[in-house]
Write a protein that holds these residues in place. Structure first.
Motif, PDB file in Angstrom:
ATOM      1  N   ALA A 177       0.461  -0.828   0.045  1.00 54.88           N
ATOM      2  CA  ALA A 177      -0.135   0.164  -0.128  1.00 54.88           C
ATOM      3  C   ALA A 177       1.010   1.120  -0.276  1.00 54.88           C
ATOM      4  N   PRO A 178       0.364   2.342  -0.056  1.00 56.60           N
ATOM      5  CA  PRO A 178       1.272   3.476  -0.702  1.00 56.60           C
ATOM      6  C   PRO A 178       1.808   3.946   1.023  1.00 56.60           C
ATOM      7  N   SER A 179       2.838   4.496   1.383  1.00 55.59           N
ATOM      8  CA  SER A 179       3.386   4.920   2.600  1.00 55.59           C
ATOM      9  C   SER A 179       2.004   5.946   2.875  1.00 55.59           C
ATOM     10  N   GLY A 180       1.858   6.201   4.218  1.00 58.33           N
ATOM     11  CA  GLY A 180       1.171   7.325   4.828  1.00 58.33           C
ATOM     12  C   GLY A 180      -0.264   6.517   4.717  1.00 58.33           C
ATOM     13  N   SER A 181      -0.727   5.197   4.597  1.00 61.48           N
ATOM     14  CA  SER A 181      -2.159   4.576   4.366  1.00 61.48           C
ATOM     15  C   SER A 181      -2.860   5.285   5.703  1.00 61.48           C
ATOM     16  N   GLU A 182      -4.064   4.883   5.545  1.00 55.31           N
ATOM     17  CA  GLU A 182      -4.710   5.220   7.257  1.00 55.31           C
ATOM     18  C   GLU A 182      -4.667   4.417   7.835  1.00 55.31           C
ATOM     19  N   PHE A 183      -4.429   2.641   7.418  1.00 57.28           N
ATOM     20  CA  PHE A 183      -4.195   1.925   8.545  1.00 57.28           C
ATOM     21  C   PHE A 183      -3.397   0.741   7.924  1.00 57.28           C
TER      22      PHE A 183
END
Length: 415
Positions: free
Chosen positions: A31-37
């Protein structure tokens, strides 16, 4: 919970920084870095924008005849001389000696980021099965860090050296992964090819040839290899290393041959260190350098990959088991200096080589085995140009090598 989470990595074909998670040896989170989860992980490592590549695949290397320079009374001046000199030295090979030199190559390859390797192991009346048995043991010993495919390779010829055919059959029965061939060592090419293809059919294995290692445009065994591959329905299962004669063929004729190579879905393994060192020695003027015509093959959509081949022996008195070093050499000699070329060369060390070796579950996507190498550099071109020593390597999610380079050197610049 993840076993490992790498954060802020740069992936190929991805503009955003990404996080990649591993559990039980496979990539389970991406997932992209800084994703909420962000899932929990036992170990978190920060990549800080460095590029993460799939583990390098070394598609063509010789282990048991590496590091022979100290045993050579003279340098080899031709291919035939290199073969003869090595055959003479093989009489003194022992299992312990072969294991020691092979392990030196393997350790260096792992440090360099190699997670898969195909090695050509010589089977002949000189060595019998001793080299094969030594590498078979090593394959098991190092499997936690490196997957090895063994090519049963008749360096001295199949019929030129009576007894080799029976030894090859025994080696395949005992765990050989690939049937090898060498088109320029037997006088009867058709008989050589027939035996190799029949042995591959018998054991249901792929084939890997040494072929057309010459600058003579009349040596085109690759045509007969392609024809037999198509006839046998083995498209995608046959590889050929060297194929330098094709580079001396007139362009229009070479394109016809290349179209046939593409139709047969042959994997072409260019081996520039050995090919450049041995090739072109007969030319007195306008000297050629024996090299696979990489550009033309790529233009036609052929899967071209690049291999180290030999390390410090009569065939190649240079080198080490670092795929980036050999890709850098190919970049210079094949005029591949652009940014797109760098991406292509890295692909040849990873995705292309994995396809040539039939490796499943490869790459940096969900569900794939977590074979990875991390660089501090942010792009393929930076990695290729710098050949950085600082690398971290994981095999199925377990860190197997980490190289840090430190220096106390102080440089003072004065205006």
């Amino acid at each position: 919970m993840l076993d490992l989470l790498l954060t802020q990595v740069r992936l190929q074909n991805e503009t955003r920084l990404m996080d990649i998670g591993v559990r039980q040896g496979k990539i389970e989170y991406l997932a992209p870095s800084g994703s909420e989860f962000v899932p929990e992980a036992q170990l978190i490592e920060l990549a800080a924008g460095g590029m993460l590549l799939p583990g390098f695949v070394e598609p063509h290397i010789h282990l048991e005849k590496s590091y022979l320079l100290s045993r050579m009374a003279q340098e080899a001046a031709s291919l035939s001389e290199a073969i003869r000199m090595t055959a003479d030295m093989k009489h003194d090979f022992t299992p312990a000696d072969m294991e020691l030199r092979s392990l030196a190559v393997i350790r260096e390859a792992i440090r360099s980021g190699v997670t898969h390797m195909r090695c050509h192991v010589e089977v002949d009346p000189i060595l019998g099965l001793t080299a094969f048995e030594a590498v078979l043991e090593l394959k098991e010993k190092v499997k936690h860090a490196l997957d090895i495919q063994i090519v049963v390779f008749p360096q001295e010829g199949i019929f030129k050296s009576p007894g080799t055919a029976e030894l090859m059959d025994e080696a395949m029965r005992s765990g050989g992964d690939v049937v090898g061939g060498i088109t320029y060592q037997d006088d009867d090419l058709e008989a050589h090819l027939q035996y190799v293809f029949e042995l591959a059919e018998k054991y249901g294995k792929p084939i890997d040839f040494h072929a057309d290692f010459s600058d003579n445009p009349e040596q085109l065994a690759i045509v007969k290899i392609a024809d037999r591959t198509i006839a046998a329905g083995m498209q995608g299962l046959v590889s050929a290393g060297h194929v330098t004669s094709l580079g001396s063929l007139e362009r229009r004729q070479a394109e016809v041959v290349t179209d046939l190579i593409k139709e047969a879905d042959l994997h072409i393994m260019t081996l520039p260190a050995t090919d450049l060192f041995i090739g072109g020695r007969g030319d007195q003027e306008k000297q050629r350098r024996g090299l696979t015509p990489v550009g033309m093959l790529l233009e036609k959509g052929v899967n071209v990959v690049v291999g180290v081949n030999n390390i410090r022996n009569p065939f190649t008195p240079f080198g080490k088991a670092d795929p980036l070093e050999i890709a850098w050499l190919l970049a210079i000699t094949a005029y591949m200096g652009g940014e797109g070329d760098a991406r292509q060369l890295i692909k040849m060390l990873t995705e292309g080589a994995a396809r040539a070796l039939g490796i499943k579950s490869y790459g940096l996507q969900l569900g794939s085995e977590a074979d990875m190498v991390l660089f501090a550099e942010p792009s393929e071109r930076d990695i290729l140009l710098g050949k950085p020593e600082h690398r971290t390597v994981w095999k199925r999610g377990v860190k197997v090598a980490e190289t840090h380079v430190t220096s106390s050197l102080q440089v003072f610049l004065q205006a």
